[in-house]
Design an enzyme around this catalytic site. Structure first.
Site, PDB file in Angstrom:
ATOM      1  CB  CYS A  11      10.006   6.696  17.356  1.00 16.36           C
ATOM      2  SG  CYS A  11       8.546   5.946  17.027  1.00 16.36           S
ATOM      3  CG  HIS A  68      11.952   6.384  13.441  1.00 14.22           C
ATOM      4  ND1 HIS A  68      11.977   4.934  13.515  1.00 14.22           N
ATOM      5  CD2 HIS A  68      10.683   6.705  13.502  1.00 14.22           C
ATOM      6  CE1 HIS A  68      10.646   4.855  14.469  1.00 14.22           C
ATOM      7  NE2 HIS A  68       9.944   5.732  14.239  1.00 14.22           N
ATOM      8  CG  ASN A 113       7.198   3.290  13.498  1.00 17.86           C
ATOM      9  OD1 ASN A 113       8.190   3.050  14.091  1.00 17.86           O
ATOM     10  ND2 ASN A 113       6.783   4.478  13.664  1.00 17.86           N
TER      11      ASN A 113
HETATM   12  C1  LIG Z   1      -0.506   8.032   9.127  1.00 17.24           C
HETATM   13  C2  LIG Z   1      -0.337   8.754   7.969  1.00 17.24           C
HETATM   14  C3  LIG Z   1       0.182   7.850   6.777  1.00 17.24           C
HETATM   15  C4  LIG Z   1      -1.669   9.336   7.248  1.00 17.24           C
HETATM   16  O1  LIG Z   1      -1.423   9.732   5.742  1.00 17.24           O
HETATM   17  P1  LIG Z   1      -1.999  11.153   5.544  1.00 17.24           P
HETATM   18  O2  LIG Z   1      -1.538  11.347   4.122  1.00 17.24           O
HETATM   19  O3  LIG Z   1      -1.655  12.285   6.448  1.00 17.24           O
HETATM   20  O4  LIG Z   1      -3.531  11.114   5.537  1.00 17.24           O
HETATM   21  P2  LIG Z   1      -4.815  11.651   6.329  1.00 17.24           P
HETATM   22  O5  LIG Z   1      -4.678  11.446   7.594  1.00 17.24           O
HETATM   23  O6  LIG Z   1      -4.754  12.933   5.756  1.00 17.24           O
HETATM   24  O7  LIG Z   1      -6.022  10.961   5.559  1.00 17.24           O
HETATM   25  C5  LIG Z   1      -6.286  11.048   4.343  1.00 17.24           C
HETATM   26  C6  LIG Z   1      -7.430  10.182   4.116  1.00 17.24           C
HETATM   27  O8  LIG Z   1      -7.377   8.745   4.182  1.00 17.24           O
HETATM   28  C7  LIG Z   1      -8.076   8.098   5.072  1.00 17.24           C
HETATM   29  N1  LIG Z   1      -7.326   7.244   5.641  1.00 17.24           N
HETATM   30  C8  LIG Z   1      -6.668   6.977   6.697  1.00 17.24           C
HETATM   31  N2  LIG Z   1      -6.190   5.909   6.896  1.00 17.24           N
HETATM   32  C9  LIG Z   1      -6.276   5.240   5.934  1.00 17.24           C
HETATM   33  C10 LIG Z   1      -5.920   3.703   5.689  1.00 17.24           C
HETATM   34  N3  LIG Z   1      -5.421   2.924   6.231  1.00 17.24           N
HETATM   35  N4  LIG Z   1      -6.523   3.171   4.405  1.00 17.24           N
HETATM   36  C11 LIG Z   1      -7.480   4.110   3.723  1.00 17.24           C
HETATM   37  N5  LIG Z   1      -7.703   5.476   3.833  1.00 17.24           N
HETATM   38  C12 LIG Z   1      -7.195   5.968   4.930  1.00 17.24           C
HETATM   39  C13 LIG Z   1      -8.537   9.255   6.075  1.00 17.24           C
HETATM   40  O9  LIG Z   1      -9.630   8.706   6.771  1.00 17.24           O
HETATM   41  C14 LIG Z   1      -8.485  10.490   5.418  1.00 17.24           C
HETATM   42  O10 LIG Z   1      -9.970  10.213   4.566  1.00 17.24           O
HETATM   43  P3  LIG Z   1     -11.015  11.433   4.335  1.00 17.24           P
HETATM   44  O11 LIG Z   1      -9.998  12.401   3.442  1.00 17.24           O
HETATM   45  O12 LIG Z   1     -12.135  11.183   3.759  1.00 17.24           O
HETATM   46  O13 LIG Z   1     -11.046  12.023   5.823  1.00 17.24           O
HETATM   47  C15 LIG Z   1       0.444  10.037   7.769  1.00 17.24           C
HETATM   48  O14 LIG Z   1      -0.039  11.148   8.274  1.00 17.24           O
HETATM   49  C16 LIG Z   1       1.890   9.623   8.743  1.00 17.24           C
HETATM   50  O15 LIG Z   1       2.678   8.915   8.289  1.00 17.24           O
HETATM   51  N6  LIG Z   1       2.357  10.545   9.713  1.00 17.24           N
HETATM   52  C17 LIG Z   1       3.470  10.208  10.677  1.00 17.24           C
HETATM   53  C18 LIG Z   1       3.203   9.308  11.066  1.00 17.24           C
HETATM   54  C19 LIG Z   1       4.337   8.855  12.204  1.00 17.24           C
HETATM   55  O16 LIG Z   1       5.559   9.044  11.399  1.00 17.24           O
HETATM   56  N7  LIG Z   1       4.265   8.278  13.282  1.00 17.24           N
HETATM   57  C20 LIG Z   1       5.317   7.928  14.069  1.00 17.24           C
HETATM   58  C21 LIG Z   1       6.283   8.786  14.351  1.00 17.24           C
HETATM   59  S1  LIG Z   1       7.759   8.095  15.334  1.00 17.24           S
END
Ligand SMILES: CC(C)(COP(=O)(O)OP(=O)(O)OC[C@H]1O[C@@H](n2cnc3c(N)ncnc32)[C@H](O)[C@@H]1OP(=O)(O)O)[C@@H](O)C(=O)NCCC(=O)NCCS
Length: 329
Positions: free
Chosen positions: A112, A256, A286
């Site tokens: 990224c 980004h 993204n």
């Molecule tokens: C990926 C991301 C959106 C997840 O959001 P989050 O708030 O951290 O969510 P979590 O991973 O803690 O998951 C919370 C719950 O939602 C669930 N969940 C995950 N993806 C889901 C989806 N698409 N739809 C519904 N529920 C989902 C998980 O299973 C978890 O359930 P649980 O509490 O029963 O275990 C977030 O962590 C993120 O954007 N991180 C940065 C990613 C990034 O920037 N990557 C690229 C860098 S260049």
């Protein structure tokens, strides 16, 4: 001597995949995706469109905007983590497709942070001795080919697209181009965001396919936390090195587009207004190395960035690699 951004271009493939479409593919819902990521839809390339097609189209538009002929381009650097092949480079394929006959072409891998890495290489090294008059800096991705469409925690995040800027060495002393930058890597965090399969560690095999190693693996929360601190720190370093105030002097921050909550947290910590930040993650998701290049083109074409304005580019991604760059347009 200055480096001018002579033209910008971007290409977004036609097909749209909405959150409603994803609801039919994995256990997710529109509300969860929008509130956790800010994404409503993303675009996917057609099966017969490859990364160099997307990149070539963005380059063609950048050349057109600058009124520069393909034969004048001295070099092309493509940032991508979804190259056409491991080799030849995607840049070489763009060379063929646009007949960039004089251009030296290569790819660069920084996920990224790829587009910022291209600008650092082009402006800081390749153009510094004036050997190249025109360099195309490109970010292009067909991420749909490395998304695990069964993994709801990652498949909702990514989209396809490409952006390009045509850099020109000029003598006019306007002090445009890359004014200051802060680029960093910490390889100790390489496990939190990776594509494990296909390289020398896990060459392609039945096992790598069965274990989904050719798809994106990410520890989302860890990545999120590191991203905000890293981006803010790089922005502050650039601010102090350039002797400017981000809040008072920068017209547009171009972050980004990984997650709207990361962008908002960064904006809050930098104490900038909503008008100072460009956001298009709602439409494209993204697009990794392409995201800042696409935003830059949108900023220019919508008039949000005018000649002479300062833009602060900031990115973060697998490696980990992160950085910020101050650019006078
Ligand atoms: C990926 C991301 C959106 C997840 O959001 P989050 O708030 O951290 O969510 P979590 O991973 O803690 O998951 C919370 C719950 O939602 C669930 N969940 C995950 N993806 C889901 C989806 N698409 N739809 C519904 N529920 C989902 C998980 O299973 C978890 O359930 P649980 O509490 O029963 O275990 C977030 O962590 C993120 O954007 N991180 C940065 C990613 C990034 O920037 N990557 C690229 C860098 S260049």
């Amino acid at each position: 001597m200055s480096i001018k951004i002579a033209g910008t271009g971007s290409y977004i493939p036609e097909r749209i995949l909405t959150n409603a479409d994803l609801e039919k593919m994995v256990d997710t819902n529109d509300e969860w995706i929008r509130t956790r990521t800010g994404i409503s839809e993303r675009h996917l390339a057609a099966p017969d469109q490859v990364t160099s097609d997307l990149g070539a189209e963005a380059c063609r538009k950048a050349l057109e905007a600058a009124g520069v002929d393909a034969s004048e381009v001295g070099a092309v650097i493509v940032a991508t983590c979804t190259p056409d092949y491991t080799f030849p480079s995607t840049a070489a394929n763009i060379h063929r497709k646009l007949q960039l006959n004089k251009a030296f072409c290569f790819d660069l891998s920084a996920a990224c942070c790829g587009f910022l890495s291209v600008l650092e290489t082009a402006c800081g090294i390749m153009m510094a001795n004036k050997k190249y008059r025109y360099v195309l800096a490109v970010g292009a991705e067909k991420l749909s080919t490395i998304v695990n469409w069964d993994d709801r925690s990652t498949c909702i995040l990514f989209g396809d697209g490409a952006g390009a800027v045509l850099l020109e060495n000029v003598d006019d002393g306007d002090n445009t181009g890359l004014i200051a930058s802060d680029m960093n890597t910490d390889g100790n965090w390489s496990e939190i965001l990776k594509l494990p399969g296909g390289g020398s560690v896990n060459p392609p095999s039945e096992r790598t396919i069965a274990e989904h190693l050719h798809g994106i693996h990410m520890q989302g929360q860890e990545t999120f936390k590191l991203a905000v601190n890293a981006i803010v720190s790089a922005c502050r370093t650039v601010e102090s090195e350039a002797g400017i105030s981000i809040r008072d002097d920068v017209k547009l921050v171009i972050p980004h587009q990984a997650n709207i909550r990361i962008i908002q947290a960064v904006a809050k910590r930098l104490d900038i207004t909503d008008e100072q930040v460009i956001v298009n993650i709602n439409r494209y998701g993204n697009t990794s190395a392409a995201s800042i290049a696409i935003c830059f083109d949108e900023a220019v074409r919508t008039g949000r960035l005018q000649r002479g304005d300062l833009a602060l580019l900031a990115s973060f991604g697998s490696g980990l690699v992160w950085g910020a760059q101050l650019i006078r347009y």
